[in-house]
Design a protein around this motif. Structure first.
Motif, short mmCIF file in Angstrom:
data_model
loop_
_atom_site.label_atom_id
_atom_site.label_comp_id
_atom_site.label_asym_id
_atom_site.label_seq_id
_atom_site.Cartn_x
_atom_site.Cartn_y
_atom_site.Cartn_z
N THR A 38 -71.15 1.64 64.00
CA THR A 38 -70.39 2.89 64.16
C THR A 38 -68.89 2.62 64.13
N ARG A 39 -68.46 1.48 64.64
CA ARG A 39 -67.03 1.14 64.59
C ARG A 39 -66.57 0.92 63.16
N ILE A 40 -67.42 0.29 62.36
CA ILE A 40 -67.09 0.06 60.96
C ILE A 40 -67.00 1.39 60.22
N VAL A 41 -67.96 2.26 60.45
CA VAL A 41 -67.96 3.57 59.80
C VAL A 41 -66.73 4.37 60.23
N ARG A 42 -66.40 4.34 61.51
CA ARG A 42 -65.23 5.07 62.00
C ARG A 42 -63.95 4.53 61.39
N TYR A 43 -63.88 3.20 61.22
CA TYR A 43 -62.70 2.60 60.59
C TYR A 43 -62.49 3.16 59.19
N PHE A 44 -63.56 3.18 58.39
CA PHE A 44 -63.44 3.67 57.02
C PHE A 44 -63.15 5.17 56.99
N GLN A 45 -63.70 5.93 57.91
CA GLN A 45 -63.39 7.36 57.98
C GLN A 45 -61.91 7.57 58.30
N GLU A 46 -61.39 6.81 59.25
CA GLU A 46 -59.98 6.94 59.61
C GLU A 46 -59.08 6.47 58.48
N ALA A 47 -59.49 5.43 57.78
CA ALA A 47 -58.69 4.94 56.65
C ALA A 47 -58.64 5.98 55.55
N ARG A 48 -59.77 6.61 55.28
CA ARG A 48 -59.82 7.66 54.26
C ARG A 48 -58.95 8.85 54.67
N ALA A 49 -59.00 9.25 55.94
CA ALA A 49 -58.18 10.35 56.43
C ALA A 49 -56.69 10.01 56.32
N GLU A 50 -56.35 8.77 56.60
CA GLU A 50 -54.94 8.36 56.50
C GLU A 50 -54.47 8.39 55.04
N LEU A 51 -55.32 7.94 54.13
CA LEU A 51 -54.95 7.98 52.71
C LEU A 51 -54.80 9.40 52.20
N ALA A 52 -55.52 10.34 52.78
CA ALA A 52 -55.39 11.74 52.38
C ALA A 52 -54.03 12.30 52.79
N ARG A 53 -53.41 11.75 53.81
CA ARG A 53 -52.11 12.23 54.29
C ARG A 53 -50.94 11.60 53.54
N VAL A 54 -51.21 10.59 52.75
CA VAL A 54 -50.14 9.88 52.03
C VAL A 54 -49.58 10.79 50.94
N THR A 55 -48.25 10.78 50.81
CA THR A 55 -47.61 11.50 49.71
C THR A 55 -47.45 10.52 48.55
N TRP A 56 -48.26 10.68 47.53
CA TRP A 56 -48.26 9.78 46.40
C TRP A 56 -47.15 10.17 45.43
N PRO A 57 -46.49 9.19 44.80
CA PRO A 57 -45.43 9.51 43.84
C PRO A 57 -46.00 10.15 42.58
N THR A 58 -45.16 10.96 41.94
CA THR A 58 -45.58 11.57 40.68
C THR A 58 -45.48 10.54 39.56
#
Length: 60
Positions: free
Chosen positions: A3-23
């Protein structure tokens, strides 16, 4: 443990969704700036190399 591994990847995915990617244009401009800077640095260092080769040739 699993469950810790799954939570890590969920949090990593959520963090990447907040990133402002360059055009694409920003990436191209940045790449061009880096290439120009690299070319200028190459010319300057090449000139220094020629000058020091000449000076060392005079010493020998």
């Amino acid at each position: 443990m699993f469950t810790r591994i799954v939570r890590y990847f969920q949090e990593a995915r959520a963090e990447l969704a907040r990133v402002t990617w360059p055009t694409r244009e920003q990436i191209v401009e940045g790449t061009q700036a880096i290439l120009v800077f690299t070319m200028v640095a190459m010319v300057i260092l090449g000139f220094y190399d020629l000058v020091f080769r000449f000076l060392i040739g005079l010493v020998r």
